[in-house]
Design a protein around this motif. Structure first.
Motif, PDB file in Angstrom:
ATOM      1  N   PHE A 191     -17.668 -19.607   2.572  1.00 21.12           N
ATOM      2  CA  PHE A 191     -18.826 -19.167   2.055  1.00 21.12           C
ATOM      3  C   PHE A 191     -19.722 -20.494   1.785  1.00 21.12           C
ATOM      4  CE2 PHE A 191     -15.019 -16.534   0.550  1.00 21.12           C
ATOM      5  CZ  PHE A 191     -16.003 -15.827   0.948  1.00 21.12           C
ATOM      6  N   HIS A 192     -20.944 -20.727   1.802  1.00 21.79           N
ATOM      7  CA  HIS A 192     -21.571 -21.485   2.516  1.00 21.79           C
ATOM      8  C   HIS A 192     -23.212 -21.311   2.611  1.00 21.79           C
ATOM      9  CE1 HIS A 192     -23.883 -25.112   4.825  1.00 21.79           C
ATOM     10  NE2 HIS A 192     -22.570 -25.780   4.935  1.00 21.79           N
ATOM     11  N   PRO A 193     -24.068 -21.620   2.468  1.00 18.80           N
ATOM     12  CA  PRO A 193     -25.389 -21.440   1.836  1.00 18.80           C
ATOM     13  C   PRO A 193     -26.160 -21.489   3.520  1.00 18.80           C
ATOM     14  CG  PRO A 193     -25.599 -23.740   0.964  1.00 18.80           C
ATOM     15  CD  PRO A 193     -23.992 -23.272   1.691  1.00 18.80           C
ATOM     16  N   SER A 194     -25.795 -21.678   4.014  1.00 22.67           N
ATOM     17  CA  SER A 194     -25.798 -21.057   6.102  1.00 22.67           C
ATOM     18  C   SER A 194     -25.757 -19.968   6.204  1.00 22.67           C
ATOM     19  CB  SER A 194     -25.684 -22.215   6.791  1.00 22.67           C
ATOM     20  OG  SER A 194     -23.735 -22.191   7.226  1.00 22.67           O
ATOM     21  N   GLY A 195     -24.976 -19.253   4.994  1.00 25.01           N
ATOM     22  CA  GLY A 195     -24.786 -17.709   5.766  1.00 25.01           C
ATOM     23  C   GLY A 195     -26.040 -17.041   5.526  1.00 25.01           C
ATOM     24  N   TYR A 272     -23.166 -12.742  -0.363  1.00 31.03           N
ATOM     25  CA  TYR A 272     -23.307 -13.911  -1.182  1.00 31.03           C
ATOM     26  C   TYR A 272     -24.061 -15.651  -0.798  1.00 31.03           C
ATOM     27  CZ  TYR A 272     -18.527 -13.926  -4.352  1.00 31.03           C
ATOM     28  OH  TYR A 272     -17.682 -13.747  -4.712  1.00 31.03           O
ATOM     29  N   ALA A 273     -24.491 -15.904   0.418  1.00 30.00           N
ATOM     30  CA  ALA A 273     -25.567 -16.414   0.534  1.00 30.00           C
ATOM     31  C   ALA A 273     -26.510 -15.851   1.137  1.00 30.00           C
ATOM     32  CB  ALA A 273     -24.950 -17.272   2.319  1.00 30.00           C
ATOM     33  N   SER A 274     -26.734 -14.845   0.927  1.00 24.39           N
ATOM     34  CA  SER A 274     -28.083 -13.884   1.194  1.00 24.39           C
ATOM     35  C   SER A 274     -28.972 -13.627  -0.824  1.00 24.39           C
ATOM     36  CB  SER A 274     -28.680 -12.758   1.628  1.00 24.39           C
ATOM     37  OG  SER A 274     -27.652 -13.316   3.112  1.00 24.39           O
ATOM     38  N   LEU A 275     -27.672 -13.901  -1.306  1.00 17.97           N
ATOM     39  CA  LEU A 275     -28.148 -13.738  -3.069  1.00 17.97           C
ATOM     40  C   LEU A 275     -28.923 -14.292  -3.296  1.00 17.97           C
ATOM     41  CD1 LEU A 275     -25.152 -12.247  -4.185  1.00 17.97           C
ATOM     42  CD2 LEU A 275     -27.224 -11.076  -3.923  1.00 17.97           C
ATOM     43  N   ASP A 276     -29.497 -14.548  -4.467  1.00 18.22           N
ATOM     44  CA  ASP A 276     -30.573 -15.603  -4.928  1.00 18.22           C
ATOM     45  C   ASP A 276     -29.936 -16.246  -6.312  1.00 18.22           C
ATOM     46  OD1 ASP A 276     -32.874 -15.624  -3.273  1.00 18.22           O
ATOM     47  OD2 ASP A 276     -33.475 -13.598  -4.405  1.00 18.22           O
ATOM     48  N   VAL A 277     -29.153 -15.388  -7.394  1.00 18.59           N
ATOM     49  CA  VAL A 277     -28.887 -15.706  -8.137  1.00 18.59           C
ATOM     50  C   VAL A 277     -27.124 -14.857  -8.056  1.00 18.59           C
ATOM     51  CG1 VAL A 277     -28.840 -15.518 -11.047  1.00 18.59           C
ATOM     52  CG2 VAL A 277     -30.874 -15.677  -9.505  1.00 18.59           C
ATOM     53  N   GLN A 292     -16.497 -19.274  -8.500  1.00 19.38           N
ATOM     54  CA  GLN A 292     -16.094 -20.500  -6.685  1.00 19.38           C
ATOM     55  C   GLN A 292     -16.928 -19.902  -5.619  1.00 19.38           C
ATOM     56  OE1 GLN A 292     -12.814 -23.624  -7.909  1.00 19.38           O
ATOM     57  NE2 GLN A 292     -12.275 -21.762  -6.857  1.00 19.38           N
ATOM     58  N   GLU A 293     -16.560 -19.005  -4.884  1.00 20.08           N
ATOM     59  CA  GLU A 293     -17.143 -18.513  -4.163  1.00 20.08           C
ATOM     60  C   GLU A 293     -18.372 -18.710  -4.106  1.00 20.08           C
ATOM     61  OE1 GLU A 293     -13.774 -15.557  -2.738  1.00 20.08           O
ATOM     62  OE2 GLU A 293     -15.283 -14.608  -3.391  1.00 20.08           O
ATOM     63  N   ALA A 294     -19.392 -18.081  -5.143  1.00 21.15           N
ATOM     64  CA  ALA A 294     -21.003 -18.242  -5.453  1.00 21.15           C
ATOM     65  C   ALA A 294     -21.624 -19.728  -5.306  1.00 21.15           C
ATOM     66  CB  ALA A 294     -21.268 -17.348  -6.675  1.00 21.15           C
ATOM     67  N   MET A 295     -20.914 -20.841  -5.989  1.00 23.64           N
ATOM     68  CA  MET A 295     -20.805 -21.831  -6.353  1.00 23.64           C
ATOM     69  C   MET A 295     -20.732 -22.091  -4.743  1.00 23.64           C
ATOM     70  SD  MET A 295     -19.434 -22.867  -9.899  1.00 23.64           S
ATOM     71  CE  MET A 295     -19.370 -24.449  -9.621  1.00 23.64           C
ATOM     72  N   ALA A 296     -19.513 -22.049  -3.613  1.00 22.02           N
ATOM     73  CA  ALA A 296     -19.652 -22.815  -2.016  1.00 22.02           C
ATOM     74  C   ALA A 296     -20.810 -22.390  -1.319  1.00 22.02           C
ATOM     75  CB  ALA A 296     -18.818 -21.977  -1.940  1.00 22.02           C
ATOM     76  N   SER A 297     -21.456 -20.763  -1.935  1.00 22.18           N
ATOM     77  CA  SER A 297     -22.687 -20.433  -1.199  1.00 22.18           C
ATOM     78  C   SER A 297     -24.053 -20.861  -1.544  1.00 22.18           C
ATOM     79  CB  SER A 297     -22.402 -18.631  -1.268  1.00 22.18           C
ATOM     80  OG  SER A 297     -21.834 -18.160  -0.929  1.00 22.18           O
TER      81      SER A 297
END
Length: 431
Positions: A191-195, A272-277, A292-297
């Motif tokens: 779960f990472h923003p790079s996704g 997850y990573a493709s969402l904004d909120v 937690q998964e959303a925060m990690a994303s």
């Protein structure tokens, strides 16, 4: 160390209990221990994939007890009375028994472990009293009965592990002794923003809408209906990921939302990573793994200011806490974040920084330390291990330190020297 994990839920079921048990068992195998999972069998025809962990791909043994669907919620299975439970525990000869979210199967296992004199750790994870009210099982009467069962099971354990400060304080207030904190880990590599996937985003929001997502079960206790008002905000597209008995009603209430059904693995991480909120609406969370998964994303989070989210979401730092069960407050928070990309980025980065060290390895080592503490108190031999520190329960939040919600206006038993044969416990009765 030999560990028997008795759990009310396990894959192929998808929920917080099933996921955390799988992760705990995986960590035990990787650390050289010998876990056995005992769980209700899934519905007939469900695929139960084998699980193997560690460098040698050690298989995880799983014993599945015959079960029936829970009334009003057939996705949840209830184990039937069976001699298999006692036989599985005695044949495994565990050093310690781990009861995961015990209620039906776990209550039976607690009686068996008392007879055997086995040290037991009970993990509290589901707000059963709140669920009783959500499903109107006698309303307040159902809640009182649930707490009576919770006290009975957890008082028989040497230690109860709670996933959050509010859950620990709730247990203590209801007479459960020996409570300690044990939170949950998160895979911050998956779960990472790079996704973030721009092509996926265009398919979900062809008009460039702000994507506001919910991930989890679609069930009455999750109160996903509170997203209806937010789904009507201009420039916002609500994305619902998950399935459950409330899906038909939610589709009718939110015709403009996208319902993607159940998603897992890398596909879920990419979503997850493709969402904004990220929005979580359930007021009965003892923790809330999806937050937690959303925060990690890298997502800012909107969540109710109650239960587990209080430990996870920093109000006006990693997201916005809102009044529980308040659709207008949810919509107002979503509108605030939708209108401010810089604020979303700031909250998302802070949330990501908060969770990157919360690995399943660190959390798993804390669990092993809890086992060793219980075994030491029972006078059992304990091997020396190096594990993460076990956190104490923080003091309750005070009125000045608690974030303001955003709105629109018993001692352990000594282990038996010799365990009785499985047949000597065959007379176990239903809880």
């Amino acid at each position: 160390m030999r560990v028997a994990i008795v759990t009310e839920s396990f894959p192929p079921e998808v929920n917080g209990v099933a996921h955390s048990v799988l992760r705990a068992a995986e960590h035990l195998v990787r650390r050289g221990h010998q876990p056995l999972v005992i769980t209700p069998a899934p519905a007939r025809g469900a695929h139960c994939p084998p699980h193997s962990f560690g460098p040698d791909q050690t298989p995880l043994p799983v014993v599945r007890i015959p079960s029936v669907p829970m009334p009003r919620y057939p996705q949840v299975r209830i184990a039937l009375p069976s001699r298999t439970l006692a036989a599985a525990i005695t044949e495994h000869r565990p050093d310690v028994v781990h009861l995961a979210s015990p209620f039906i199967l776990g209550a039976r296992a607690a009686r068996i472990t008392e007879r055997l004199g086995l040290p037991t750790v009970a993990v509290y994870q589901t707000d059963l009293a709140g669920y009783a009210q959500a499903y109107r099982f006698g309303s307040s009467v159902g809640s009182a009965i649930a707490w009576q069962r919770i006290r009975s099971v957890h008082r028989s354990a040497a230690r109860t592990l709670a996933p959050s400060t509010p859950a620990a304080q709730d247990l203590t207030a209801h007479g459960v002794p020996n409570v300690r904190l044990w939170a949950r880990g998160v895979d911050s590599a998956r779960f990472h923003p790079s996704g973030r996937d721009e092509a996926l985003r265009r398919s979900l929001a062809p008009g460039g809408e702000v994507l506001v997502g919910y991930v989890g079960r679609l069930a009455p206790e999750k109160r996903v209906d509170l997203l209806a008002e937010a789904s009507r905000l201009p420039g916002v597209r609500v994305v619902v990921i998950g399935d459950g008995p409330s899906a038909p009603a939610l589709r009718s209430a939110m015709p403009g939302a996208l319902f993607l059904g159940r998603r897992t693995g890398e596909e879920l991480a990419r979503l997850y990573a493709s969402l904004d909120v990220f929005v979580h609406t359930g007021p009965l969370e003892t923790f809330c793994q999806t937050i937690q998964e959303a925060m990690a994303s890298g997502l800012p989070v909107v969540a109710p200011a109650v239960g587990g989210p209080l430990d996870l979401v920093g109000h006006h730092r990693t997201g916005l806490l809102v009044a529980p069960r308040d659709a207008a407050a949810v919509a107002h928070a979503v509108a605030t974040l939708a209108a401010d990309p810089e604020l979303r980025a700031e909250y998302g980065a802070a949330g990501r920084a908060d969770v990157t060290d919360r690995t399943w390895e660190a959390v798993g080592d804390q669990l092993i330390q809890h086992y060793h503490d219980v075994l030491a108190a029972a006078g059992a031999p304990v091997t020396t291990v190096t594990t993460a520190a076990v956190p104490a329960i923080p003091a309750p939040r005070t009125a000045t330190s608690a974030p303001a919600p955003l709105t629109d206006t018993a001692p352990a038993a000594a282990p038996a020297a010799a365990l009785p044969s499985p047949t000597s416990l065959a007379e176990e009765q239903p809880a």
